[in-house]
Write a protein that holds these residues in place. Structure first.
Motif, PDB file in Angstrom:
ATOM      1  N   GLN A 135     -44.993 -35.671  31.611  1.00 57.75           N
ATOM      2  CA  GLN A 135     -44.814 -34.872  32.831  1.00 57.75           C
ATOM      3  C   GLN A 135     -45.893 -35.197  33.850  1.00 57.75           C
ATOM      4  O   GLN A 135     -47.044 -35.426  33.488  1.00 57.75           O
ATOM      5  N   ARG A 137     -47.819 -33.266  36.802  1.00 55.66           N
ATOM      6  CA  ARG A 137     -48.047 -31.933  37.369  1.00 55.66           C
ATOM      7  C   ARG A 137     -48.949 -32.065  38.589  1.00 55.66           C
ATOM      8  O   ARG A 137     -50.087 -32.520  38.472  1.00 55.66           O
ATOM      9  N   ARG A 144     -40.446 -31.471  47.389  1.00 56.05           N
ATOM     10  CA  ARG A 144     -39.396 -30.946  46.509  1.00 56.05           C
ATOM     11  C   ARG A 144     -38.106 -31.748  46.716  1.00 56.05           C
ATOM     12  O   ARG A 144     -37.414 -32.100  45.762  1.00 56.05           O
ATOM     13  N   TYR A 199     -36.587 -33.858  38.558  1.00 60.54           N
ATOM     14  CA  TYR A 199     -36.794 -32.416  38.351  1.00 60.54           C
ATOM     15  C   TYR A 199     -37.062 -32.039  36.906  1.00 60.54           C
ATOM     16  O   TYR A 199     -37.404 -30.897  36.630  1.00 60.54           O
ATOM     17  N   ASN A 200     -36.954 -32.989  35.979  1.00 62.45           N
ATOM     18  CA  ASN A 200     -37.394 -32.711  34.608  1.00 62.45           C
ATOM     19  C   ASN A 200     -38.763 -33.327  34.305  1.00 62.45           C
ATOM     20  O   ASN A 200     -39.282 -33.146  33.203  1.00 62.45           O
ATOM     21  N   HIS A 201     -39.311 -34.030  35.258  1.00 63.24           N
ATOM     22  CA  HIS A 201     -40.513 -34.824  34.951  1.00 63.24           C
ATOM     23  C   HIS A 201     -41.666 -34.671  35.931  1.00 63.24           C
ATOM     24  O   HIS A 201     -42.756 -35.135  35.655  1.00 63.24           O
ATOM     25  N   PHE A 221     -43.573 -31.810  38.600  1.00 69.32           N
ATOM     26  CA  PHE A 221     -43.578 -30.396  38.959  1.00 69.32           C
ATOM     27  C   PHE A 221     -44.660 -30.101  39.992  1.00 69.32           C
ATOM     28  O   PHE A 221     -45.809 -30.523  39.840  1.00 69.32           O
ATOM     29  N   LEU A 222     -44.254 -29.358  41.037  1.00 68.89           N
ATOM     30  CA  LEU A 222     -45.227 -28.845  42.001  1.00 68.89           C
ATOM     31  C   LEU A 222     -45.700 -27.507  41.456  1.00 68.89           C
ATOM     32  O   LEU A 222     -44.950 -26.533  41.426  1.00 68.89           O
ATOM     33  N   MET A 223     -46.929 -27.492  41.001  1.00 67.64           N
ATOM     34  CA  MET A 223     -47.422 -26.362  40.210  1.00 67.64           C
ATOM     35  C   MET A 223     -47.975 -25.227  41.067  1.00 67.64           C
ATOM     36  O   MET A 223     -48.253 -24.147  40.551  1.00 67.64           O
TER      37      MET A 223
END
Lengths: 159, 385
Positions: free
Chosen positions: B236, B238, B250, B259-261, B263-265
């Motif tokens: 992932q 992050r 996004r 979208y599975n790998h 991420f905007l945290m």
């Protein structure tokens, strides 16, 4: 919807842990692992159930595949706005097998990783399909309990 | 010594704010009389811990909102010529009222050390500070990243300072060559602490952090990451931070099917814990001053993959030692370097251990005495005059 816990037991109920969600090509494909079962999972006979949150009782079922503990569930989006359902709503996703967990359904969710408030972080694209001269928007998303649900909404085209 | 730090917004988040507050805290702990002065105040409380011995003041309270300057005030400034050139990234903060407040604050000082922390404030200090004040200008950015109007003003005014302090050796040479009459010193920012838990290299997480803004190059990192997950679908990315490009990033994540790998945290209250869980830190910036978040990551023994952008990464790490440097904006190169470290745990462990050693030069105990020595020397020179 509240989460089911097995009564009088510290162990949380078994569930279907999500690893990937692919909302593409008119389907929502969910990949993951069965978690917390007390016996080896049967490899045939699984269903993915979409249960409408309100009014309760309406549910859709499609076959799901299980290999070892890994599952793959595919929900075709075109079924997610049947005529008897209201204009918008929420489908909660479950995996079901009549021999597993006393026939009780397993909630599909992503609870085992370290990311909380997934609905602000793991965000999936919406898909659309035409219906009744308008369209329906559907989008999978995580609930406040980190479970997987699908929002749908009928949109009437205005010209 | 009396030391005053002038910050644009001491109540905000961000690398400069954090390092200036860390410095002010260290000077107060060393027994100096320290004040942090925030030009504006837009929040109730500061976002970083300020030592109780440090006095905190604000010049313009904007908690209720920002008042638009009147036409007359804008015209008056246009005629007079503001000290803050329009190309300054923070120029929009400097309404005529704000600029006036800063100018009169600076003009009213008669003693001590005044440390200004960005070009707009440096230029106001150069213009308004009196003779009794030891003036120190901090530059957190590379000279080449200033827009022409800012650069011209910097070149004209910085020789007036007792010292101009930059973050990297490359910057020091550049500023010195551009402003021969100035005294230019290099003192890097320090990390929070060296007492951080190390990554155990078990988490399949690559971490990036920064404001969601073009400077940070996350728009280049995402396509590189799309290439990486083809080979490493269980990893992932992050990205920590907030900012105006969130929606656009996004959209890019959707378009790249990440979208599975990726991420905007958002913002994390426990950022150091997140660093500990990761196994690689990646820096995709178009430019930097000195990328403190990268150096913080090194304090957790994380190996680094970074664009060799101006300035900072190459000042801190050596290619092949603490991590891998990739030519600036080379997206396939960034993907290849990420695959190299992701595919080789032993390499990550070796580079991470090296990073944790290198970062000692950025420990508070190494950096703070250099500031103290500089301030003492400049103050002594001033009083001996």
């Amino acid at each position: 919807m509240t989460e089911r816990m097995t009564e009088g037991d510290e162990q949380p109920a078994p569930h279907a842990e999500v690893e990937q969600v692919w909302p593409e090509d008119g389907e929502i494909r969910v990949l993951g692992r069965l978690h917390g079962l007390t016996a080896a999972a049967p490899q045939r006979g699984w269903l993915v159930q979409c249960a409408l949150r309100g009014p309760r009782g309406l549910s859709l079922e499609h076959p799901a595949s299980v290999s070892g503990e890994a599952f793959e569930a595919v929900v075709p989006i075109a079924a997610l706005a049947p005529p008897e359902a209201p204009g918008k709503g929420v489908w909660d996703l479950y995996l079901v097998h009549h021999l597993v967990h006393g026939g009780e359904r397993l909630r599909v969710g992503r609870r085992l990783d370290d990311i909380r408030a997934k609905n602000t972080i793991m965000i999936y694209p919406a898909q659309t399909f035409p219906a009744d001269g308008g369209r329906v928007d559907v989008r999978p998303r995580y609930t406040v309990h980190e479970n997987l649900s699908v929002d749908y909404q009928r949109v009437t085209e205005t010209t | 010594m009396k030391i005053r730090y002038l910050l644009l917004h001491a109540y905000g988040m961000g690398g400069t704010i954090r390092t200036v507050i860390t410095q002010a805290n260290a000077m107060a702990a060393a027994g100096h009389d320290v004040e942090v002065v925030s030009v504006v105040r837009r929040r109730e409380e500061p976002q970083f811990a300020i030592d109780p011995r440090v006095r905190l003041a604000a010049l313009v309270d904007q908690r209720a909102g920002v008042r638009e300057p009147s036409l007359a005030a804008r015209l008056a400034r246009r005629l007079r010529g503001g000290a803050v050139p329009r190309g300054e990234f923070a120029a929009h903060y400097f309404t005529p009222a704000v600029e006036r407040a800063v100018a009169s604050y600076i003009a009213g000082l008669t003693d001590g050390v005044l440390v200004t922390t960005r070009p707009a404030l440096n230029l106001l200090s150069a213009r308004h500070a009196g003779r009794g004040v030891v003036r120190v200008a901090q530059e957190h950015m590379n000279l080449s990243t200033h827009r022409p109007a800012v650069r011209d003003a910097v070149l004209r005014n910085y020789a007036k300072f007792d010292a101009v302090v930059v973050l990297t050796e490359g910057d020091r040479r550049e500023y010195q060559e551009a402003i021969p009459g100035a005294r230019v010193e290099r003192i890097p920012n320090s990390v929070h602490s060296l007492e951080q838990p190390f990554s155990d290299q078990s988490g399949k997480i690559v971490l990036a952090a920064g404001r969601l803004y073009p400077q940070k190059g996350f728009d280049m990192l995402l396509p590189a990451w799309a290439e990486v997950v083809r080979d490493h679908p269980d990893w992932q990315l992050r990205i920590y931070g907030t900012g105006p490009r969130k929606d656009r990033l996004r959209g890019q994540i959707e378009q790249l099917r990440l979208y599975n790998h990726a991420f905007l945290m958002g913002r994390s209250e426990h950022f150091h814990d997140e660093l500990t869980k990761a196994s690689v830190f990646v820096l995709s910036s178009r430019f930097e001053g000195l990328p403190m978040v990268m150096i913080e990551a090194m304090s957790h023994a994380l190996p680094i993959v970074s664009f060799d952008c101006p300035t900072g990464p190459a000042d801190v790490i050596t290619h092949g030692e603490e991590g891998l440097l990739v030519p600036p904006k080379d997206v396939p190169g960034l993907a290849a370097a990420l695959k190299t470290v992701i595919g080789d745990r032993e390499l990550r462990e070796r580079m991470g251990a090296r990073a944790a050693k290198t970062v000692a030069a950025y420990a508070p105990a190494s950096v703070m005495p250099r500031w103290e020595a500089l301030f003492s020397e400049l103050s002594a020179a001033r009083s001996g005059r």
